[in-house]
Write a protein that holds these residues in place. Structure first.
Motif, PDB file in Angstrom:
ATOM      1  N   GLN A 786       0.815  -1.271  -0.002  1.00 30.85           N
ATOM      2  CA  GLN A 786       0.052   0.133   0.120  1.00 30.85           C
ATOM      3  C   GLN A 786       0.909   1.237  -0.048  1.00 30.85           C
ATOM      4  O   GLN A 786       0.447   2.306  -0.681  1.00 30.85           O
ATOM      5  N   LYS A 787       2.177   1.168   0.641  1.00 28.83           N
ATOM      6  CA  LYS A 787       2.771   2.298   0.630  1.00 28.83           C
ATOM      7  C   LYS A 787       3.276   2.697  -0.620  1.00 28.83           C
ATOM      8  O   LYS A 787       3.384   4.192  -1.035  1.00 28.83           O
ATOM      9  N   SER A 788       3.831   2.089  -1.546  1.00 31.37           N
ATOM     10  CA  SER A 788       4.290   1.974  -2.697  1.00 31.37           C
ATOM     11  C   SER A 788       3.145   2.272  -3.679  1.00 31.37           C
ATOM     12  O   SER A 788       3.346   3.398  -4.685  1.00 31.37           O
ATOM     13  N   LYS A 789       1.980   2.024  -3.608  1.00 33.49           N
ATOM     14  CA  LYS A 789       0.979   2.290  -4.352  1.00 33.49           C
ATOM     15  C   LYS A 789       0.393   3.729  -4.138  1.00 33.49           C
ATOM     16  O   LYS A 789       0.018   4.477  -4.930  1.00 33.49           O
ATOM     17  N   SER A 790       0.345   4.240  -2.752  1.00 39.10           N
ATOM     18  CA  SER A 790       0.273   5.615  -2.107  1.00 39.10           C
ATOM     19  C   SER A 790       1.246   6.512  -2.918  1.00 39.10           C
ATOM     20  O   SER A 790       1.131   7.569  -3.365  1.00 39.10           O
ATOM     21  N   SER A 791       2.483   5.999  -3.256  1.00 36.18           N
ATOM     22  CA  SER A 791       3.475   6.906  -3.727  1.00 36.18           C
ATOM     23  C   SER A 791       3.198   7.269  -5.221  1.00 36.18           C
ATOM     24  O   SER A 791       3.221   8.070  -5.543  1.00 36.18           O
ATOM     25  N   ASP A 792       2.665   6.171  -5.716  1.00 41.21           N
ATOM     26  CA  ASP A 792       2.427   6.479  -7.163  1.00 41.21           C
ATOM     27  C   ASP A 792       1.124   7.067  -7.308  1.00 41.21           C
ATOM     28  O   ASP A 792       1.070   7.865  -8.195  1.00 41.21           O
ATOM     29  N   ALA A 793       0.189   7.265  -6.350  1.00 43.25           N
ATOM     30  CA  ALA A 793      -0.909   7.930  -6.407  1.00 43.25           C
ATOM     31  C   ALA A 793      -0.465   9.324  -6.377  1.00 43.25           C
ATOM     32  O   ALA A 793      -1.162  10.252  -6.820  1.00 43.25           O
ATOM     33  N   LEU A 794       0.221   9.401  -5.348  1.00 45.95           N
ATOM     34  CA  LEU A 794       0.815  11.168  -5.024  1.00 45.95           C
ATOM     35  C   LEU A 794       1.321  11.649  -6.203  1.00 45.95           C
ATOM     36  O   LEU A 794       1.564  12.766  -6.431  1.00 45.95           O
ATOM     37  N   LYS A 795       2.242  10.864  -6.768  1.00 50.38           N
ATOM     38  CA  LYS A 795       2.850  11.211  -8.202  1.00 50.38           C
ATOM     39  C   LYS A 795       1.805  11.645  -9.212  1.00 50.38           C
ATOM     40  O   LYS A 795       1.820  12.673  -9.894  1.00 50.38           O
ATOM     41  N   ALA A 796       0.860  10.863  -9.429  1.00 58.07           N
ATOM     42  CA  ALA A 796      -0.202  11.021 -10.388  1.00 58.07           C
ATOM     43  C   ALA A 796      -1.123  12.329 -10.188  1.00 58.07           C
ATOM     44  O   ALA A 796      -1.534  13.041 -10.810  1.00 58.07           O
ATOM     45  N   CYS A 797      -1.570  12.391  -8.658  1.00 56.49           N
ATOM     46  CA  CYS A 797      -2.333  13.639  -8.393  1.00 56.49           C
ATOM     47  C   CYS A 797      -1.894  13.840  -6.889  1.00 56.49           C
ATOM     48  O   CYS A 797      -2.960  13.332  -5.963  1.00 56.49           O
ATOM     49  N   ASP A 798      -1.235  14.697  -6.852  1.00 58.21           N
ATOM     50  CA  ASP A 798      -0.714  14.971  -5.282  1.00 58.21           C
ATOM     51  C   ASP A 798      -1.614  16.087  -4.629  1.00 58.21           C
ATOM     52  O   ASP A 798      -1.330  16.132  -3.462  1.00 58.21           O
ATOM     53  N   ASN A 799      -2.656  16.426  -5.289  1.00 54.48           N
ATOM     54  CA  ASN A 799      -3.289  17.677  -4.685  1.00 54.48           C
ATOM     55  C   ASN A 799      -4.837  17.255  -4.746  1.00 54.48           C
ATOM     56  O   ASN A 799      -5.642  17.933  -4.651  1.00 54.48           O
ATOM     57  N   ASP A 800      -4.916  15.763  -4.618  1.00 48.75           N
ATOM     58  CA  ASP A 800      -6.288  15.480  -4.591  1.00 48.75           C
ATOM     59  C   ASP A 800      -6.814  15.118  -3.426  1.00 48.75           C
ATOM     60  O   ASP A 800      -6.176  14.390  -2.373  1.00 48.75           O
ATOM     61  N   SER A 801      -7.878  15.636  -2.646  1.00 51.62           N
ATOM     62  CA  SER A 801      -8.292  15.129  -1.371  1.00 51.62           C
ATOM     63  C   SER A 801      -8.398  13.532  -1.012  1.00 51.62           C
ATOM     64  O   SER A 801      -8.329  13.352  -0.042  1.00 51.62           O
ATOM     65  N   HIS A 802      -8.950  12.917  -2.208  1.00 54.33           N
ATOM     66  CA  HIS A 802      -9.327  11.433  -2.059  1.00 54.33           C
ATOM     67  C   HIS A 802      -8.070  10.767  -1.694  1.00 54.33           C
ATOM     68  O   HIS A 802      -8.071   9.979  -0.706  1.00 54.33           O
ATOM     69  N   VAL A 803      -6.959  11.250  -2.454  1.00 52.71           N
ATOM     70  CA  VAL A 803      -5.780  10.411  -2.080  1.00 52.71           C
ATOM     71  C   VAL A 803      -5.062  10.707  -0.844  1.00 52.71           C
ATOM     72  O   VAL A 803      -4.458  10.146  -0.130  1.00 52.71           O
ATOM     73  N   ILE A 804      -5.200  12.156  -0.749  1.00 54.74           N
ATOM     74  CA  ILE A 804      -4.338  12.614   0.727  1.00 54.74           C
ATOM     75  C   ILE A 804      -5.303  11.798   1.750  1.00 54.74           C
ATOM     76  O   ILE A 804      -4.988  11.583   2.969  1.00 54.74           O
ATOM     77  N   THR A 805      -6.660  11.577   1.906  1.00 59.47           N
ATOM     78  CA  THR A 805      -7.504  11.006   2.726  1.00 59.47           C
ATOM     79  C   THR A 805      -6.899   9.662   2.944  1.00 59.47           C
ATOM     80  O   THR A 805      -6.923   9.106   4.093  1.00 59.47           O
ATOM     81  N   ALA A 806      -6.514   9.045   1.800  1.00 68.85           N
ATOM     82  CA  ALA A 806      -6.493   7.567   1.732  1.00 68.85           C
ATOM     83  C   ALA A 806      -4.841   7.541   2.356  1.00 68.85           C
ATOM     84  O   ALA A 806      -4.769   6.472   3.365  1.00 68.85           O
ATOM     85  N   VAL A 807      -3.834   8.433   2.353  1.00 72.52           N
ATOM     86  CA  VAL A 807      -2.596   8.222   2.716  1.00 72.52           C
ATOM     87  C   VAL A 807      -2.800   8.480   4.345  1.00 72.52           C
ATOM     88  O   VAL A 807      -2.188   7.755   5.008  1.00 72.52           O
ATOM     89  N   SER A 808      -3.733   9.163   4.632  1.00 73.61           N
ATOM     90  CA  SER A 808      -3.734   9.627   6.108  1.00 73.61           C
ATOM     91  C   SER A 808      -4.168   8.486   6.794  1.00 73.61           C
ATOM     92  O   SER A 808      -3.836   8.362   8.133  1.00 73.61           O
ATOM     93  N   ARG A 809      -5.121   7.579   6.280  1.00 71.83           N
ATOM     94  CA  ARG A 809      -5.656   6.448   6.956  1.00 71.83           C
ATOM     95  C   ARG A 809      -4.543   5.350   7.044  1.00 71.83           C
ATOM     96  O   ARG A 809      -4.688   4.605   7.857  1.00 71.83           O
ATOM     97  N   LEU A 810      -3.580   5.510   6.127  1.00 75.46           N
ATOM     98  CA  LEU A 810      -2.347   4.565   6.223  1.00 75.46           C
ATOM     99  C   LEU A 810      -1.741   5.163   7.360  1.00 75.46           C
ATOM    100  O   LEU A 810      -1.038   4.111   8.028  1.00 75.46           O
ATOM    101  N   PHE A 811      -1.191   6.158   7.621  1.00 73.13           N
ATOM    102  CA  PHE A 811      -0.649   6.758   8.830  1.00 73.13           C
ATOM    103  C   PHE A 811      -1.479   6.515  10.103  1.00 73.13           C
ATOM    104  O   PHE A 811      -0.962   6.049  11.092  1.00 73.13           O
ATOM    105  N   TRP A 812      -2.766   6.605   9.916  1.00 71.78           N
ATOM    106  CA  TRP A 812      -3.578   6.466  11.027  1.00 71.78           C
ATOM    107  C   TRP A 812      -3.484   4.891  11.647  1.00 71.78           C
ATOM    108  O   TRP A 812      -3.416   4.478  12.784  1.00 71.78           O
ATOM    109  N   ARG A 813      -3.760   3.951  10.467  1.00 69.35           N
ATOM    110  CA  ARG A 813      -3.310   2.727  10.756  1.00 69.35           C
ATOM    111  C   ARG A 813      -2.023   2.206  11.335  1.00 69.35           C
ATOM    112  O   ARG A 813      -2.092   1.356  12.452  1.00 69.35           O
ATOM    113  N   ASP A 814      -1.073   2.762  11.071  1.00 67.24           N
ATOM    114  CA  ASP A 814       0.392   2.672  11.425  1.00 67.24           C
ATOM    115  C   ASP A 814       0.521   3.170  13.017  1.00 67.24           C
ATOM    116  O   ASP A 814       1.786   3.339  13.427  1.00 67.24           O
TER     117      ASP A 814
END
Length: 958
Positions: A786-814
């Motif tokens: 999931q971390k590598s996929k989130s890195s690809d997502a941020l490269k594709a659309c780094d200012n999208d709220s959906h992606v930012i929310t998904a990444v925040s949930r990864l940090f929340w889980r960890d």
């Protein structure tokens, strides 16, 4: 006038007599002697200049005048403008060509990117078991050749080994003669030899012993402790100055040079100072003092020399030096201040400064230093004397005004204005004084008079300087003075066509810097100049809503609708504020006035209907909507009429209204969806399917209709039909992320993970910047990827709220709480209208935040008033359970739904596994029941979890 005209020069390109038909002529004396033409013209690239062309051009001898320069400047601006216009298109074309080239010939790092990421999953044992490159070579012949290669041992090595291992049982004759004190060297002809010392361990022990002896010699014989500081010895070494021969040579050269300077020009003070500092750097402080002693004798009138001499002395000797300096130069302010600073006793320091003021009464620095040491009462008396001695010191006048009473302060400031009429700070201080004593009407007059008086004395302050003074006044506790300055200075140096834009920027900058009162003054000036501009009134109302009171907001809105009666948004803002404050009758009164001003306004009709619906007046709402359909039968009016009946539970009435509504607006897709929803709720699934089928033919580009049709088929157990509908929808709407997302989720719900992954890969190719798809792709991956996929997502659309929310949930889980909180905040900042981001943020704070942080998130969400988001719309548009819920209540429910592990896209795989387990159990029971005579398809339908009612989810969220 005639003489003045004759004395001026002729205009450019003027030809005498050209107006009456005369033409000029050229003689041989004008053009000079004839010149021979070049036999051959050089047109090579080396002879070409970008500005003047070829050196042999026809125009090379013509003069380059002002017209040519102006024309070149104009064409340069034209070229720059055209290049700027084509830049975006050129860059896009270049990027497109590069992407196309990379798709055909990608880089190696892109080709093996997935393989590199998989290296993170390789265990240590697998890594250790990787074969070495050398094992794959044909090395048998090499090994065979290595076995045949050998080197003979030299005879000297064998002899040395024999001698070291030899044992002697008798002494040599020479050893017998000398008593065994001499040893025969090997190879010297004797019969004895010794074994050389090769024990390295013994050598190391001996070295350690010698070192310990040396360290013991440094120990204190009394206490037994070493005198070496183990921690500070490096610092001590750094403090020791080691002068190299080069530095010593440079010092000698500089000393000779400075000696020449002081001898040739003894009255030059900087030369003596430089010579003294050279000796100080060289470590000869006594010599430096001697140099300065000679310098004081040579330059008795130079204050810098005396100050340098005092600096090199001890404090007591420095006092004597400065006393001598005062005798030589009694008017030196620097010497007096230095002498006062050397006094440690406060009384002696005051005495020195007062003595200095007796000799130098016109020094502002001496007065300031003396006044700072006095108590308030004595300081007031000294300031009274100071403004007499130094009347040009503005700070003295202002300080005296602050220490005086109101009446005396006015007299002081009036006298200061008479003495220094060109200082604006005196006027501003007078205005602040009146404001502090509640004379607010006088403040505007003082500032107005200040502008005129300063203009009469040719004092012109820039507009930015006045606005900075206004900001300082508000931050200093004088907002009315700041407003008065803004009103007088806001229009300085602004063109009429730029006033609105510049003033709105000024208001925003004032608010951003924490000066709302100055921003209010800017809006007041703007509204006085542009009373009919709706945008200015809206900004002023928002400013009052944020930084003002309810009364000030109501006053602004009433003035706004009086100047702009046809601005519907102003009427609605006023009615909403009344309603939110609990004054329903006041809101109705405002809407009645809005009806009179805008009789055919859709927004006013719908606002009135919403007001009545929210206050439990359905009959009045029905009548309002009936009149609205007659006066303004728009799509939204019909839709609100149908939803009102649906929310009241009158499904038949809603269907009766839907017939004329669809006849009037057949392409309004929301009416089709509402009809299908009502029919589904009434148990008429076939009719809902027909309604959605007609809608798909009428508006094939409408994505929600395709999604609703697929959801209806899925609830009925026809997964294949739902899949086919989504395929057709993808063909009709290739670039729609919602269709791709629903297709992926359909496969995940039925447990087909491979098909879901394939669809997701295709979706990301078609919609590369769709944040919702990337968020779903992150949730679909295994936890390690999931971390590598989130890195690809941020490269594709780094200012999208959906992606930012998904990444925040990864940090929340960890359990990386600070990172999760910052990413949650970033998501709601990027898109405040996304309700899912607010629900995720609030859910996180409920688990890890304090009550204050939770309340802050809740307050910010209510202020933002979001309306979008998958979970947010599912809750807010659930007309069966959540009808009429407030924003904070919806947020709490969305936060419950978005807790870790409860979000649908994160729990789909578990749900699918549980679903298939239950289906397998039901299939077993069905087969057993079939053997007992029960109907198999009925049991299969029950196994799929559908009861035929088709309630919830798909259409209820429209």
């Amino acid at each position: 006038r005639g003489g003045k005209a004759y004395n001026t020069g002729a205009p450019i390109n003027y030809v005498a007599g050209l107006g009456r038909g005369a033409t000029g002529f050229t003689t041989r004396s004008d053009i000079g002697p004839a010149r021979a033409a070049d036999s051959e013209t050089n047109l090579s690239e080396s002879n070409f200049d970008k500005f003047s062309g070829y050196s042999e051009s026809l125009a090379q001898d013509l003069p380059y005048d002002e017209d040519d320069e102006a024309a070149d400047a104009v064409w340069s601006e034209v070229d720059a403008k055209m290049d700027e216009r084509r830049r975006t298109r050129r860059e896009e074309k270049l990027k497109e060509s590069l992407d196309k080239f990379r798709s055909v010939r990608p880089k190696l790092q892109h080709q093996f990117g997935d393989l590199k990421r998989e290296l993170a999953l390789v265990s240590r044992d697998e890594w250790e078991n990787l074969p070495e490159p050398g094992e794959h070579r044909k090395s048998r012949a090499m090994e065979r050749r290595a076995e045949q290669r050998f080197t003979a041992t030299p005879d000297t090595l064998l002899e040395k080994a024999r001698m070291e291992a030899e044992v002697h049982t008798a002494l040599d004759d020479k050893q017998m003669v000398h008593g065994g004190m001499e040893t025969v060297l090997p190879g010297s002809g004797g019969t004895s030899s010794v074994v050389p010392l090769t024990d390295l361990k013994a050598i190391g022990q001996a070295r350690n012993s010698v070192l310990s002896v040396k360290l013991d010699q440094m120990s204190d014989s009394v206490s037994g402790q070493t005198v070496v500081d183990p921690k500070g010895y490096l610092t001590d070494l750094n403090s020791v100055k080691v002068s190299t021969e080069a530095e010593i040579g440079d010092i000698k050269k500089a000393r000779l040079l400075l000696k020449s300077v002081t001898q040739t020009n003894p009255g030059h003070g900087p030369g003596w100072i430089a010579a003294a500092r050279l000796e100080e750097v060289a470590g000869k402080l006594v010599a430096a003092r001697g140099v300065m002693r000679d310098g004081c004798r040579a330059c008795p009138g130079n204050e810098d020399v005396w100050l340098e001499a005092a600096r090199l002395q001890t404090p007591e000797n420095a006092k004597a030096v400065l006393a001598e300096a005062i005798k030589k130069i009694p008017t030196s302010v620097k010497v007096w201040l230095q002498a006062a600073s050397l006094e440690t006793n406060l009384a002696m320091r005051r005495r020195v400064l007062r003595k200095a003021l007796e000799i130098v009464p016109n020094s502002v620095k001496l007065w300031q230093a003396a006044i700072d040491l006095e108590p308030p009462e004595d300081a007031r008396l000294m300031l009274g004397r100071a403004v007499e001695c130094v009347p040009h010191a503005v700070d003295m006048w202002l300080a005296l005004a602050r220490l005086e009473t109101y009446g005396n302060a006015r007299k002081v400031l009036n006298k200061a204005r008479e003495t220094i009429p060109t200082e604006p700070q005196i006027w501003i201080t007078a205005a602040r004084l009146e404001e502090a004593n509640d004379n607010l009407e006088v403040v505007d007059k003082i500032i107005e008079k200040a502008i005129k008086s300063l203009a009469l004395h040719s004092v012109t302050l820039e507009r930015e300087a006045w606005l900075a003074e206004a900001e300082a006044c508000e931050k200093g506790g004088a907002p009315r003075t700041g407003q008065a300055i803004v009103k007088e200075a806001l229009g300085m140096g602004i063109e009429p066509e730029d006033r609105k834009r510049v003033w709105m920027e000024d208001a925003e900058s004032f608010v951003a810097r924490g000066c709302p009162e100055c921003g209010r003054a800017v809006f007041a000036v703007a509204l006085s100049v542009f009373p009919t501009k709706k945008s200015v009134w809206i900004r002023a109302a928002r400013h009052e809503k944020t930084h003002g009171t309810a009364q000030s907001l109501d006053a602004v809105l009433r003035r706004a609708v009086s100047y702009c009666p046809h601005a519907q948004v102003l009427w609605l803002m006023g009615a909403k504020e009344k309603w939110m404050s609990g004054d329903v009758e006041g809101a109705r009164a405002i809407l009645n006035e809005a009806f009179r001003a805008n009789p055919d306004s859709e927004q006013v009709w719908l606002a009135a209907q919403k007001l009545e619906s929210e206050n439990d007046q359905p009959d009045r709402a029905r009548k309002l909507l009936e009149r609205a359909r007659e006066r303004a039968g728009t799509e939204r009016v019909w839709m609100k009429s149908v939803t009102l009946e649906r929310d009241l539970g009158d499904l038949d009435g809603a269907l009766r209204l839907l017939a004329p509504a669809l006849k009037a607006h057949p392409r309004f897709w929301k009416l089709h969806l509402i009809k299908a929803q009502v029919e589904t709720r009434a148990g008429r699934t076939d009719a809902a399917r027909e309604t959605l089928g007609r809608a798909m033919k009428l508006v094939p580009e409408c994505v929600p209709i395709w999604l609703a049709a697929a959801a209806l088929e899925e609830r009925q157990g026809a997964v294949s039909k739902a899949r086919s509908l989504l395929e057709v929808a993808r063909l009709k709407n290739v670039a729609s992320p919602a269709v791709w997302l629903e297709a992926v989720r359909l496969e995940r719900r039925v447990g087909n993970r491979k098909a879901a992954a394939t669809l997701m890969a295709k979706a990301l190719q078609q919609c590369k910047s769709a944040g919702a798809l990337w968020a779903e792709a992150i949730a679909m991956e295994q936890r390690a990827q999931q971390k590598s996929k989130s890195s690809d997502a941020l490269k594709a659309c780094d200012n999208d709220s959906h992606v930012i929310t998904a990444v925040s949930r990864l940090f929340w889980r960890d359990r990386k709480e600070e990172k999760a909180r910052s990413w949650c905040n970033r998501a709601v900042t990027l898109d405040p209208d996304l309700g899912d981001a607010w629900g995720n943020y609030y859910a996180f704070e409920l688990q890890h935040g304090t009550p204050e942080q939770q309340e802050e998130v809740l307050r910010r969400c209510v202020a933002a008033d979001p309306h979008h988001g998958e979970e947010w719309c599912r809750v807010s548009k659930d007309d069966e359970r959540c009808l009429g819920w407030s924003c904070d209540r919806i947020l709490r429910q969305v936060a419950v739904n978005m807790a870790l592990g409860k979000l649908p896209r994160e729990a789909l795989d578990k749900m699918a596994a549980a679903h298939h387990g239950a289906a397998a159990a039901q299939n077993g029971l069905a087969s057993q029941a079939g053997s007992n005579g029960h109907n198999g398809p009925v049991a299969q339908g029950e196994a799929n979890g559908h009861d035929g009612t088709g309630e919830q989810d798909g259409l209820s969220g429209v």
